[in-house]
Design a protein around this motif. Structure first.
Motif, PDB file in Angstrom:
ATOM      1  N   THR A 119      55.355  76.337  90.760  1.00 33.77           N
ATOM      2  CA  THR A 119      56.013  77.476  91.410  1.00 33.77           C
ATOM      3  C   THR A 119      55.478  78.816  90.920  1.00 33.77           C
ATOM      4  O   THR A 119      55.558  79.817  91.640  1.00 33.77           O
TER       5      THR A 119
ATOM      6  N   SER B 219      56.798  80.742  88.953  1.00 33.50           N
ATOM      7  CA  SER B 219      57.920  81.680  89.024  1.00 33.50           C
ATOM      8  C   SER B 219      58.375  82.127  87.644  1.00 33.50           C
ATOM      9  O   SER B 219      58.835  81.313  86.836  1.00 33.50           O
TER      10      SER B 219
ATOM     11  N   GLU C  54      62.241  81.652  87.345  1.00 34.74           N
ATOM     12  CA  GLU C  54      62.611  80.276  87.019  1.00 34.74           C
ATOM     13  C   GLU C  54      62.258  79.938  85.572  1.00 34.74           C
ATOM     14  O   GLU C  54      62.984  79.207  84.901  1.00 34.74           O
TER      15      GLU C  54
ATOM     16  N   THR D  46      54.831  81.228 101.492  1.00 41.92           N
ATOM     17  CA  THR D  46      55.565  80.162 100.789  1.00 41.92           C
ATOM     18  C   THR D  46      55.600  80.331  99.284  1.00 41.92           C
ATOM     19  O   THR D  46      56.437  79.722  98.619  1.00 41.92           O
ATOM     20  N   ASN D  47      54.725  81.152  98.739  1.00 38.01           N
ATOM     21  CA  ASN D  47      54.642  81.321  97.297  1.00 38.01           C
ATOM     22  C   ASN D  47      55.897  81.997  96.747  1.00 38.01           C
ATOM     23  O   ASN D  47      56.346  83.014  97.264  1.00 38.01           O
ATOM     24  N   LYS D  48      56.455  81.422  95.686  1.00 43.01           N
ATOM     25  CA  LYS D  48      57.633  81.993  95.040  1.00 43.01           C
ATOM     26  C   LYS D  48      57.304  82.503  93.643  1.00 43.01           C
ATOM     27  O   LYS D  48      58.192  82.900  92.877  1.00 43.01           O
TER      28      LYS D  48
END
Length: 501
Positions: A83, A85, A88, A316-318
């Motif tokens: 991800t 992220s 996260e 779509t990249n988070k």
């Protein structure tokens, strides 16, 4: 070798469970049983939700099994890796201490006791380093190294120690000058690239013949990374394809490893095919980076349909990485298509959107702030990166140095000619081009001159002309205040070590 069959996996589950319990003298609290092994294998196919469910079942059935915290950490590690992220990462980071506490309360006579703690520290260090938390990452690497060294003394037959020690040695032995290397030096960790490669290759060769076979895919994951990104080994492609061949085609991690190494090592068409044929479905962890990689590979053959996977990545990249670099590449597509307004718009976006944790994103900002690239040189650069050497040479051959007005473009022209001739095995022509790039580009902030000096050093080293190799490596080191200064200087210093400098 063919992919592992279900029958072979069933036998492996039984054998590994048996050998874990009896050969390793592990207590029931470190029970790497068939259910845990299934979870582990699903993690390495990037079927993370399936792995989570299996781990939850294990937790319910055997709440005291201390393998569970290690498996949970693997899930977090690959979730964060896919991800990218930071949000996260910050949310999940608190899990580390609780997992280490759970493991530290268990059987100190198990080889997994120190090993599992080392793995958790090392995994968090690898993720943390992506966001610039270098001092904490250094402490975790030091902790992992100490635990693995101690475990190797207590359990010399526990081959998995070599996986982490190999990675630590390789990465630390090739680390460029900077804050992380400085932080690690305070703990006395230096590492040795060749030692690390030796550890990992030995495991990749021998694990399939042993009871440790289920850990093969993880070992190859680290080995392929070290070969391509750390050692920049000429045989990175051949070895990666060799060692990944026996991994199941249902593994999305296999797709990533093969496509990445193909794209990095001039096997571009193969990378495009691997990415197009990758396994898909809801069972797999979303992995936006693969769309970014598909865009890179397509653009490297001047296929402007690369904009589609780049756009998909942005949608779509988070995560925080590769946003700037994607916008840079979309800008290049506009420029190559003659859309100067579109190019300017994307350069503004490159500077304003995304983050600069990743080296590629930092360089994207540099390029967005630089003068507009010459279209012919840009085409040659992309084709070279894709391994299309003859096509790149044909484009360069349509120009001569005097056609370029700026010192930057002249230096790049000579550098690109040098790289293409170098890879075509035309050493004498490459040396002339590299020297011209140095003469034209020294003192500029661009990397063409210092990188040319490194490449000259490598050619002379290959020829056995040690004095000339040493001289050119030192020339590269002496150049300061340019792009990629740390990595180029590290590469030159590695060259000096090889030639006794």
């Amino acid at each position: 070798m063919p992919s592992i069959t279900k029958t072979k996996r069933s036998i492996t589950y039984f054998l590994f469970s048996f050998l874990t319990l009896y050969s390793f003298n592990a207590s029931a609290n470190f029970d790497f049983n068939s259910n845990c092994l299934k979870a582990y294998q699903n993690i390495f196919e990037l079927k993370l939700n399936t792995a989570r469910q299996l781990i939850a079942n294990e937790k319910k059935a055997r709440p005291n099994n201390a393998i569970v915290p290690l498996l949970e950490n693997y899930v977090d590690y690959f979730y964060l890796l896919t991800t990218e992220s930071k949000t996260e990462f910050e949310r999940l980071e608190a899990n580390k201490s609780a997992r280490l506490d759970k493991i530290s309360d268990d059987d100190k006579n198990s080889p997994y006791y120190l090993y599992a703690q080392a793995e958790i520290n090392l995994q968090w260090a690898l993720i943390r380093g992506r966001y610039g938390s270098y001092y904490t990452a250094a402490r975790e690497i030091n902790r992992a190294n100490s635990l693995l060294q101690e475990n190797s003394k207590k359990f010399p037959g526990f081959h998995l120690n070599g996986k982490g020690l190999g990675l630590i040695n390789a990465v630390m032995g090739a680390l460029p000058e900077g804050f992380l290397k400085s932080a690690l030096s305070t703990f006395g960790i230096k590492g040795n690239l060749q030692t690390g490669l030796s550890y990992l290759e030995k495991l990749a060769e021998n694990l399939p013949k042993s009871s440790y076979e289920p850990f093969y895919e993880e070992t190859v994951f680290y080995y392929a990374y070290v070969l391509s990104d750390v050692a920049h080994a000429k045989d990175a492609y051949a070895k990666t394809m060799k060692y990944t061949a026996r991994i199941s085609d249902t593994s999305l991690l296999k797709t990533y490893l093969q496509a990445y190494v193909c794209a990095r090592n001039g096997h571009n068409d193969e990378a495009i095919k691997i990415l197009a044929d990758r396994p898909t479905g809801s069972a797999y962890q979303p992995f936006a980076y693969l769309d970014y990689l598909a865009g890179i590979a397509k653009l490297n053959k001047l296929d402007y349909s690369a904009s589609a996977p780049f756009d998909k990545f942005l949608q779509t990249n988070k995560g925080v990485n590769y946003i700037k670099d994607t916008n840079l590449h979309l800008g290049w597509i506009a420029l190559l298509k003659g859309d100067s307004a579109g190019y300017a718009s994307m350069m503004n976006k490159t500077k304003s959107a995304g983050y600069s944790y990743n080296e590629r994103d930092k360089q994207a900002v540099n390029e967005a702030n630089a003068p507009t690239p010459n279209v012919s040189l840009l085409k040659a650069r992309l084709l070279f990166d894709g391994g299309y050497l003859t096509k790149a040479l044909n484009i360069l051959s349509e120009s001569k140095a005097d056609d370029f007005s700026s010192a930057k473009d002249k230096a790049e022209y000579y550098y690109r000619l040098g790289r293409v001739n170098d890879d075509l095995g035309k050493d004498d022509l490459a040396l002339v081009n590299y020297q011209n790039s140095i003469n034209t580009g020294k003192g500029l902030k661009y990397y063409y001159a210092p990188k040319s000096a490194v490449q000259m050093g490598k050619i002379y080293e290959k020829k056995g002309q040690v004095a000339k190799a040493r001289s050119n490596y030192n020339i590269a080191i002496a150049m300061k205040n340019h792009e990629f200064e740390n990595s180029i200087e590290t590469e030159a210093k590695q060259g000096l070590k090889r030639v006794g400098g």
